[in-house]
Design a protein around this motif. Structure first.
Motif, PDB file in Angstrom:
ATOM      1  N   LEU A 149       0.101   6.964  -6.203  1.00 43.86           N
ATOM      2  CA  LEU A 149      -0.573   5.363  -6.298  1.00 43.86           C
ATOM      3  C   LEU A 149      -1.118   5.266  -7.833  1.00 43.86           C
ATOM      4  O   LEU A 149      -0.385   3.834  -7.773  1.00 43.86           O
ATOM      5  CB  LEU A 149      -1.773   6.423  -5.631  1.00 43.86           C
ATOM      6  N   ASP A 177       6.515   4.495  -1.024  1.00 44.90           N
ATOM      7  CA  ASP A 177       5.146   3.585  -2.117  1.00 44.90           C
ATOM      8  C   ASP A 177       4.761   1.966  -1.729  1.00 44.90           C
ATOM      9  O   ASP A 177       5.150   1.445  -0.261  1.00 44.90           O
ATOM     10  CB  ASP A 177       6.047   3.858  -3.409  1.00 44.90           C
ATOM     11  N   ARG A 178       4.829   1.617  -1.856  1.00 43.69           N
ATOM     12  CA  ARG A 178       4.282  -0.133  -2.139  1.00 43.69           C
ATOM     13  C   ARG A 178       5.606  -0.595  -1.684  1.00 43.69           C
ATOM     14  O   ARG A 178       5.351  -2.085  -1.560  1.00 43.69           O
ATOM     15  CB  ARG A 178       3.269  -0.634  -3.178  1.00 43.69           C
ATOM     16  N   TYR A 203      -8.924   7.758  -0.172  1.00 41.95           N
ATOM     17  CA  TYR A 203      -8.302   6.623  -1.300  1.00 41.95           C
ATOM     18  C   TYR A 203      -9.108   5.292  -0.666  1.00 41.95           C
ATOM     19  O   TYR A 203      -8.994   5.106   0.826  1.00 41.95           O
ATOM     20  CB  TYR A 203      -6.640   6.652  -1.308  1.00 41.95           C
ATOM     21  N   ASP A 211      -5.392   0.175  -1.010  1.00 47.10           N
ATOM     22  CA  ASP A 211      -3.945   0.954  -2.479  1.00 47.10           C
ATOM     23  C   ASP A 211      -3.900   1.937  -1.080  1.00 47.10           C
ATOM     24  O   ASP A 211      -2.372   2.383  -1.632  1.00 47.10           O
ATOM     25  CB  ASP A 211      -5.250   1.364  -2.677  1.00 47.10           C
ATOM     26  N   PHE A 212      -4.412   2.350   0.083  1.00 47.60           N
ATOM     27  CA  PHE A 212      -3.598   3.668   0.291  1.00 47.60           C
ATOM     28  C   PHE A 212      -3.562   3.861   2.386  1.00 47.60           C
ATOM     29  O   PHE A 212      -4.635   3.025   2.052  1.00 47.60           O
ATOM     30  CB  PHE A 212      -4.234   4.745   0.251  1.00 47.60           C
ATOM     31  N   ARG A 239       1.195  -1.759   0.242  1.00 45.79           N
ATOM     32  CA  ARG A 239       0.257  -0.153  -0.065  1.00 45.79           C
ATOM     33  C   ARG A 239       1.058   1.340   0.179  1.00 45.79           C
ATOM     34  O   ARG A 239       2.023   0.787   0.050  1.00 45.79           O
ATOM     35  CB  ARG A 239      -1.217   0.339   1.277  1.00 45.79           C
ATOM     36  N   VAL A 240       0.201   1.896  -0.410  1.00 44.46           N
ATOM     37  CA  VAL A 240       1.033   3.541  -0.407  1.00 44.46           C
ATOM     38  C   VAL A 240       0.597   4.178   1.050  1.00 44.46           C
ATOM     39  O   VAL A 240      -0.146   4.031   1.490  1.00 44.46           O
ATOM     40  CB  VAL A 240       0.501   4.999  -1.355  1.00 44.46           C
TER      41      VAL A 240
END
Length: 176
Positions: A172, A144-145, A86, A90-91, A58-59
């Motif tokens: 993202l 970041d991811r 978000y 993902d976030f 995930r961000v």
């Protein structure tokens, strides 16, 4: 990000430097220049050890804060709003309180402000040393991811500034 540099100067200098790097084409393509988020010694609010690697994929907007910090108090409702904007797969926003000892104070603070994103406890001096930051709070990092630190803000974080939102959107989108 060394001790001794005033937070205000950093808050202005870093966005200007980031903008210059992005404009020169050294931003997103220069992935090798980002450093990994080091392992951080943090605990859940109940005192159990925690591993921030659970957020890999995930961000993450990682925010170091304290209950006594006025800029932290100002930014936390915006961080909560950011968390809601978000998709959670993902976030996520992740907070680390550097308050010493009184977990009930931290829990009360989070309840008072309606903060629902994950929060942990950590030792301020050890965290700032691990992250190569000046002592104190707030500090905010965009990770970041892949676990790479993509941006840093020292002092009061303004998550809804156009440049900040654009950067988060790019990070993202980069890993989709």
């Amino acid at each position: 990000m060394r001790p001794g540099q005033p937070a205000r100067g950093r808050a202005v200098l870093l966005p200007a430097l980031l903008a210059a790097l992005l404009a020169s084409g050294c931003g997103e393509e220069g992935r090798g220049s980002y450093r990994p988020l080091p392992p951080l010694d943090v605990t859940y609010l109940d005192g159990q050890p925690a591993d921030l690697a659970q957020f890999r994929g995930r961000v993450v907007v990682l925010n170091l804060w304290a209950t006594w910090c006025i800029p932290c108090r100002d930014e936390m409702p915006e961080l909560e709003e950011m968390q809601a904007r978000y998709p959670s797969d993902d976030f996520t926003v992740v907070g680390i309180s550097i308050d010493e000892g009184d977990v009930a104070l931290v829990e009360g603070f989070l309840n008072e402000f309606g903060i629902t994103y994950p929060n942990f406890m950590g030792d301020g001096p050890a965290l700032t040393e691990s992250l190569d930051l000046y002592p104190g709070v707030p500090h905010t990092l965009l990770v970041d991811r892949e676990g790479l630190i993509r941006a840093y803000w020292g002092g009061r974080f303004h998550p809804f500034e156009p440049e900040t939102e654009a950067l988060i959107e790019r990070v993202l989108a980069a890993a989709e």
